[in-house]
Design an enzyme around this catalytic site. Structure first.
Site, PDB file in Angstrom:
ATOM      1  N   PRO A  88     -43.213 -14.186   6.521  1.00  0.00           N
ATOM      2  CA  PRO A  88     -42.509 -15.472   7.428  1.00  0.00           C
ATOM      3  C   PRO A  88     -43.208 -16.546   6.698  1.00  0.00           C
ATOM      4  O   PRO A  88     -44.251 -16.535   6.030  1.00  0.00           O
ATOM      5  CB  PRO A  88     -43.201 -15.308   8.762  1.00  0.00           C
ATOM      6  CG  PRO A  88     -44.064 -14.270   8.665  1.00  0.00           C
ATOM      7  CD  PRO A  88     -43.909 -13.450   7.602  1.00  0.00           C
ATOM      8  N   ASP A  89     -42.288 -17.715   6.482  1.00  0.00           N
ATOM      9  CA  ASP A  89     -42.764 -18.904   6.216  1.00  0.00           C
ATOM     10  C   ASP A  89     -43.979 -19.396   6.756  1.00  0.00           C
ATOM     11  O   ASP A  89     -44.001 -19.569   7.956  1.00  0.00           O
ATOM     12  CB  ASP A  89     -41.425 -19.770   6.299  1.00  0.00           C
ATOM     13  CG  ASP A  89     -41.825 -20.943   5.485  1.00  0.00           C
ATOM     14  OD1 ASP A  89     -43.107 -21.605   5.278  1.00  0.00           O
ATOM     15  OD2 ASP A  89     -40.767 -21.713   4.673  1.00  0.00           O
ATOM     16  N   PHE A  90     -44.967 -19.824   6.205  1.00  0.00           N
ATOM     17  CA  PHE A  90     -46.105 -20.447   6.677  1.00  0.00           C
ATOM     18  C   PHE A  90     -45.778 -21.326   7.921  1.00  0.00           C
ATOM     19  O   PHE A  90     -46.543 -21.373   8.763  1.00  0.00           O
ATOM     20  CB  PHE A  90     -46.929 -21.158   5.628  1.00  0.00           C
ATOM     21  CG  PHE A  90     -47.862 -20.371   5.009  1.00  0.00           C
ATOM     22  CD1 PHE A  90     -47.786 -19.137   4.836  1.00  0.00           C
ATOM     23  CD2 PHE A  90     -48.929 -20.993   4.319  1.00  0.00           C
ATOM     24  CE1 PHE A  90     -48.530 -18.168   3.908  1.00  0.00           C
ATOM     25  CE2 PHE A  90     -49.942 -20.080   3.451  1.00  0.00           C
ATOM     26  CZ  PHE A  90     -49.659 -18.867   3.465  1.00  0.00           C
ATOM     27  N   ARG A  91     -44.862 -22.372   7.575  1.00  0.00           N
ATOM     28  CA  ARG A  91     -44.504 -23.399   8.541  1.00  0.00           C
ATOM     29  C   ARG A  91     -43.550 -23.293   9.372  1.00  0.00           C
ATOM     30  O   ARG A  91     -43.295 -24.070  10.179  1.00  0.00           O
ATOM     31  CB  ARG A  91     -44.462 -24.854   7.702  1.00  0.00           C
ATOM     32  CG  ARG A  91     -45.868 -24.962   7.021  1.00  0.00           C
ATOM     33  CD  ARG A  91     -45.500 -26.269   6.137  1.00  0.00           C
ATOM     34  NE  ARG A  91     -46.776 -26.346   5.271  1.00  0.00           N
ATOM     35  CZ  ARG A  91     -47.071 -25.860   4.234  1.00  0.00           C
ATOM     36  NH1 ARG A  91     -46.390 -25.068   3.598  1.00  0.00           N
ATOM     37  NH2 ARG A  91     -48.500 -26.212   3.796  1.00  0.00           N
ATOM     38  N   ASN A 162     -46.198 -18.748  -3.984  1.00  0.00           N
ATOM     39  CA  ASN A 162     -46.483 -17.772  -3.225  1.00  0.00           C
ATOM     40  C   ASN A 162     -47.705 -16.863  -3.899  1.00  0.00           C
ATOM     41  O   ASN A 162     -47.743 -17.002  -4.990  1.00  0.00           O
ATOM     42  CB  ASN A 162     -45.354 -16.817  -3.164  1.00  0.00           C
ATOM     43  CG  ASN A 162     -44.093 -17.562  -2.662  1.00  0.00           C
ATOM     44  OD1 ASN A 162     -44.016 -18.493  -1.912  1.00  0.00           O
ATOM     45  ND2 ASN A 162     -42.707 -17.054  -3.022  1.00  0.00           N
ATOM     46  N   ASP A 164     -48.228 -14.113  -2.412  1.00  0.00           N
ATOM     47  CA  ASP A 164     -48.233 -12.498  -2.131  1.00  0.00           C
ATOM     48  C   ASP A 164     -48.075 -11.474  -3.080  1.00  0.00           C
ATOM     49  O   ASP A 164     -48.202 -10.136  -2.947  1.00  0.00           O
ATOM     50  CB  ASP A 164     -46.841 -12.504  -1.165  1.00  0.00           C
ATOM     51  CG  ASP A 164     -45.576 -13.016  -1.921  1.00  0.00           C
ATOM     52  OD1 ASP A 164     -45.518 -12.883  -3.155  1.00  0.00           O
ATOM     53  OD2 ASP A 164     -44.910 -13.968  -0.957  1.00  0.00           O
ATOM     54  N   HIS A 181     -51.039 -21.464  -6.778  1.00  0.00           N
ATOM     55  CA  HIS A 181     -51.868 -21.509  -5.726  1.00  0.00           C
ATOM     56  C   HIS A 181     -52.524 -20.082  -5.708  1.00  0.00           C
ATOM     57  O   HIS A 181     -53.346 -19.625  -4.567  1.00  0.00           O
ATOM     58  CB  HIS A 181     -51.103 -21.505  -4.090  1.00  0.00           C
ATOM     59  CG  HIS A 181     -50.365 -22.871  -4.321  1.00  0.00           C
ATOM     60  ND1 HIS A 181     -49.404 -23.204  -3.301  1.00  0.00           N
ATOM     61  CD2 HIS A 181     -50.401 -23.967  -5.139  1.00  0.00           C
ATOM     62  CE1 HIS A 181     -48.881 -24.472  -3.560  1.00  0.00           C
ATOM     63  NE2 HIS A 181     -49.328 -24.969  -4.620  1.00  0.00           N
TER      64      HIS A 181
END
Ligand SMILES: [Zn+2]
Length: 332
Positions: A88-91, A162, A164, A181
């Site tokens: 899922p998208d963080f936000r 990302n 992940d 990141h």
């Protein structure tokens, strides 16, 4: 994630002539296309005699790639390319990771990525990290489209926000990847700064224990960029990559995090920028260029469309089947 990682509202105000109001005044991003001036090279591809009013569409970009007029493709990606993998998208309200911490001992969701809070209480971060264990999620067709770009020698560099690791899992080599990141591929002691073995790190995380340094017992943190931390050295590659790019693909990011978001402006003004996302965002919304192509809506559909226009549909299908078969084989 550093201070730059705050939503780039301040940047919008600073850069947009008139700031957010200017954005609101741009009705053409409701669906209409801005006019386009094609370069001589592009015009020769289409044989239009240099019609400098022709607009640029996705099909035109596909033609440029097919004609080898674009061979140094820089790609920027965000959380949107991982949501089809189930991350899922963080936000995203209600479904994002941030929402899942509302009932934990976390003052506000972003705190789990703040060093001060992490050093005070690292458990919420590791609860989240456990979900990100390599192998819990698989690359999807978008990752493999990027792999195909690489296999065809067209990918100059892939810049991802990302953490992940799905770009690596899809077979993008380290040399073509900038994990802006950070990633879980390495970990460091927060006290003595020694590198910690990743295998030991995961063993502790999967056992619901806080990983600690074998030397000083300090908490070990994966090399993910938290708020207030510096970006990886490799991010500096953007200084040479973006000015030499001949096509910029921006996939699945709302361009809210700086300095990543500003990279979208770092290509030459003559270079087409293809933006695929649910909605228009960032500088492509409030400071559009004549060669921008916006493909809004479901990202998988947009990528599928480009792949079809490129004539790569069967090739991509074969790659996905081959690679997902290998990934399944490794699990056995
Ligand atoms: Zn240590």
């Amino acid at each position: 994630m550093a201070q730059w990682a705050r939503p780039a509202i301040r940047a919008l105000r600073l850069w947009g002539p008139g700031g957010e109001l200017a954005w609101a005044r741009r009705p053409r991003f409701a669906g209409a296309r801005p006019p386009t001036c094609l370069s001589a090279g592009v015009a020769s591809v289409f044989g239009n005699g240099g019609d400098r009013t022709q607009e640029l569409f996705l099909q035109d970009v596909a033609e440029l790639i097919r004609a080898k007029a674009c061979q140094r493709v820089v790609v920027m990606v965000g959380a949107g390319i991982s949501t089809p993998s189930g991350i899922p998208d963080f936000r995203s309200p209600g479904t994002g990771f941030y929402s899942s911490f509302q009932h934990c001992d976390v003052p506000y969701p972003e705190a789990i990525f703040e060093l001060t809070f992490f050093l005070h209480n690292p458990r919420p971060f590791f609860t989240w990290a456990k979900k990100m264990y390599p192998g819990n999620y698989r690359p999807n067709v978008i990752h493999y489209f990027l792999r195909l770009l690489q296999d065809k020698g067209l990918l100059l560099r892939l810049y991802t926000q990302n953490i992940d690791g799905l770009e690596r899992a899809a077979g993008i080599p380290d040399s073509r990847l900038v994990e802006a990141h950070g990633s879980f591929a390495s970990a460091t002691c927060t006290v003595c700064g020694r590198a910690a073995p990743v295998e030991g790190f995961w063993a502790e995380v999967m056992g619901d224990r806080v990983p600690r340094c074998a030397v000083c017992t300090g908490v070990v943190k994966p090399d993910i960029v938290f708020f207030g931390e510096a970006l990886p050295q490799r991010f500096l590659l953007h200084v040479v990559d973006f000015p030499s790019a001949d096509l910029l693909l921006i996939l699945g990011t709302s361009l809210q995090v700086e300095p990543f978001a500003s990279l979208s402006e770092a290509v030459r003004s003559s270079v087409p920028r293809v933006f695929m996302n649910q909605e228009a965002a960032g500088s492509l919304a409030w400071r559009p260029r004549s060669r921008d192509v916006l493909q809004l809506g479901e990202l998988v559909d947009s990528v599928d469309k480009l792949v079809e226009l490129l004539g790569w549909t069967e090739e991509l299908k074969d790659l996905v089947q081959r690679e997902t078969g290998q990934l399944s084989g490794r699990d056995r």
